[in-house]
Design an enzyme around this catalytic site. Structure first.
Site, PDB file in Angstrom:
ATOM      1  N   ASP A   1     113.582   6.228  75.480  1.00 12.62           N
ATOM      2  CA  ASP A   1     115.026   6.354  75.708  1.00 12.62           C
ATOM      3  C   ASP A   1     115.334   7.648  76.449  1.00 12.62           C
ATOM      4  OD1 ASP A   1     115.614   3.958  74.477  1.00 12.62           O
ATOM      5  OD2 ASP A   1     116.234   4.853  72.581  1.00 12.62           O
TER       6      ASP A   1
ATOM      7  N   GLU B   1     111.473   0.943  79.868  1.00 10.31           N
ATOM      8  CA  GLU B   1     110.158   0.304  79.888  1.00 10.31           C
ATOM      9  C   GLU B   1     109.180   1.083  80.768  1.00 10.31           C
ATOM     10  OE1 GLU B   1     109.546  -1.890  77.772  1.00 10.31           O
ATOM     11  OE2 GLU B   1     111.631  -2.190  77.187  1.00 10.31           O
TER      12      GLU B   1
ATOM     13  N   GLU C   1     109.695   4.834  71.028  1.00 15.92           N
ATOM     14  CA  GLU C   1     110.922   4.265  71.580  1.00 15.92           C
ATOM     15  C   GLU C   1     111.955   5.345  71.867  1.00 15.92           C
ATOM     16  OE1 GLU C   1     111.327   1.259  72.538  1.00 15.92           O
ATOM     17  OE2 GLU C   1     109.445   0.474  71.755  1.00 15.92           O
TER      18      GLU C   1
END
Length: 427
Positions: free
Chosen positions: A363, A280, A359
């Site tokens: 990661d 996040e 995303e």
């Protein structure tokens, strides 16, 4: 006879579409694990029981079917409202009941919103009961009904605002109404992004600073390492509604929040939670919220231009058939909503692809920040188990539904990162 013919064609089209989706999901769609992945940590057979494998496949396919059937259901209903003349009658009745055009639009939109909610409610109810049956949801019926009611009363005033403003602009600024409309949507969108974490989200769930002070200290230390100014990490009480896990970044400016579901805290170890938090933080560092917001505004500009072209073309073709009195007649609202919904659905493969890229980047950032790819592997395995997710969904599902890389892709990436870390430690 002409009306009946169109209704019959629309009904047959919806049924044929449904049969195709069912056949694709349950007969043709390939969700098997490639031979190259078998036996690795990305193979669900290594971290799910045989029972979990069976029910995850069944649960996922039914959910996908409900999703793909619900979207065109709106189109079908809006078309029926137009072709049957019901939209014309409702607009006339609303004007007679309210007398003033503005008030009549409020009445019309309310009845239309209520009608569409009632039509789609059975699908939502089935989805809710499905989640309960498979142990994914823990939400009471009263709580679920409360959320549906909140959805209605949040969406209704927004739809009223859009309807009143858009039709007024179409009437007053025929050629450039779409540009004026976009200019107005920019501050409204920014406002909604700003107030969502502190006004809208708390209507559905309780938010509070993370209770585990020791864990919060670890997270804030990680945030400091990432050069992120942060005083609090927020926890949200989701265990009353679901058994799945999640964490996310929301809001802009002073109202930006990093939020952890309490289910995530209950089911993951500290190192796994730190990895999720690092992910996040990656969104924050790479400014994905702002990039997403800017992308949405650009896409909405293109969308409004396309709506302008399609709306007036379809209006001219169907005005007589639909008994419409003008392009700014509130009875044309179902036509406008069909166009908006279809364009949104058509754009979803592109927006999902951009989201998956972000995303994947988050990661990678989490691995670099925590140096713990193994925590990423176990986190994604647990996320897949708790949500009964297909590790490798069929292609159409991935394209239209997945804003994240598949669990198989994410675990493979994390496994590679973990091996790379292990190699670098030995050297």
């Amino acid at each position: 006879m002409r009306v009946r013919k169109w209704i019959a064609l629309a009904t047959v089209a919806y049924i044929v579409y449904g049969l195709f989706i069912y056949s694709y999901l349950f007969l043709m769609g390939d969700s098997s694990v490639p031979d190259s992945v078998k036996g690795t940590s990305a193979d669900p057979h290594t971290f799910m029981t045989s029972h979990e494998l069976v029910i995850s496949e069944s649960y996922s396919n039914i959910r996908h079917l409900l999703y793909f059937m619900t979207i065109p259901l709106d189109w079908y209903v809006f078309f029926l409202l137009l072709i049957s003349g019901f939209s014309r009658k409702l607009a006339d009745w609303s004007l007679a009941a309210a007398r003033f055009q503005f008030l009549s639009q409020l009445v019309y939109v309310f009845i239309l919103s209520l009608l569409t909610m009632l039509v789609t409610l059975p699908f939502k109810w089935i989805s809710y009961q499905l989640s309960l049956h498979y142990g994914v949801s823990a939400q009471s019926t009263a709580s679920w009904l409360k959320d549906q009611t909140l959805d209605f009363w949040i969406q209704y005033p927004l739809l009223v605002l859009c309807t009143v403003v858009f039709f007024w602009l179409i009437q007053k600024r025929r050629k450039l109404w779409w540009l004026y409309a976009w200019c107005l949507t920019v501050p409204v969108t920014l406002f909604l992004f700003f107030i969502q974490p502190v006004v809208i989200d708390p209507l559905y769930n309780d938010f509070y600073p993370l209770k585990d002070q020791a864990l919060e200290k670890k997270i804030l230390t990680l945030a400091e390492k990432a050069h992120i100014p942060a005083d609090h990490v927020y926890e949200v009480n989701m265990s009353e509604k679901t058994n799945t896990m999640n964490a996310y970044v929301t809001g802009i400016g002073e109202n930006k929040r990093i939020v952890l579901w309490d289910t995530t805290l209950q089911k993951l170890k500290d190192r796994e939670i730190l990895f999720i938090m690092a992910h996040e933080m990656g969104h924050y560092v790479m400014k994905h919220v702002y990039i997403g917001l800017a992308g949405y505004l650009v896409l909405s500009l293109a969308g409004l231009f396309a709506i302008d072209r399609l709306y007036f073309y379809l209006y001219q073709r169907g005005a007589a058939l639909f008994r419409l009195k003008g392009p700014y007649d509130v009875a044309t609202l179902p036509l406008l909503l069909v166009i908006v919904s279809m364009l949104s659905f058509a754009a979803s493969p592109f927006t999902n692809a951009v989201s998956r890229h972000q995303e994947r980047a988050a990661d990678e950032y989490a691995v670099n920040l925590t140096k713990d790819g193994e925590a990423g592997v176990t986190s994604f395995q647990k996320l897949a188990k708790s949500g009964l997710s297909q590790v490798n969904p069929p292609l159409l599902v991935k394209i239209f539904r997945y804003g994240h890389p598949t669990m198989m892709e994410r675990i493979i990436d994390m496994e590679k990162a973990a091996k790379k870390e292990e190699t670098s430690k030995k050297q």
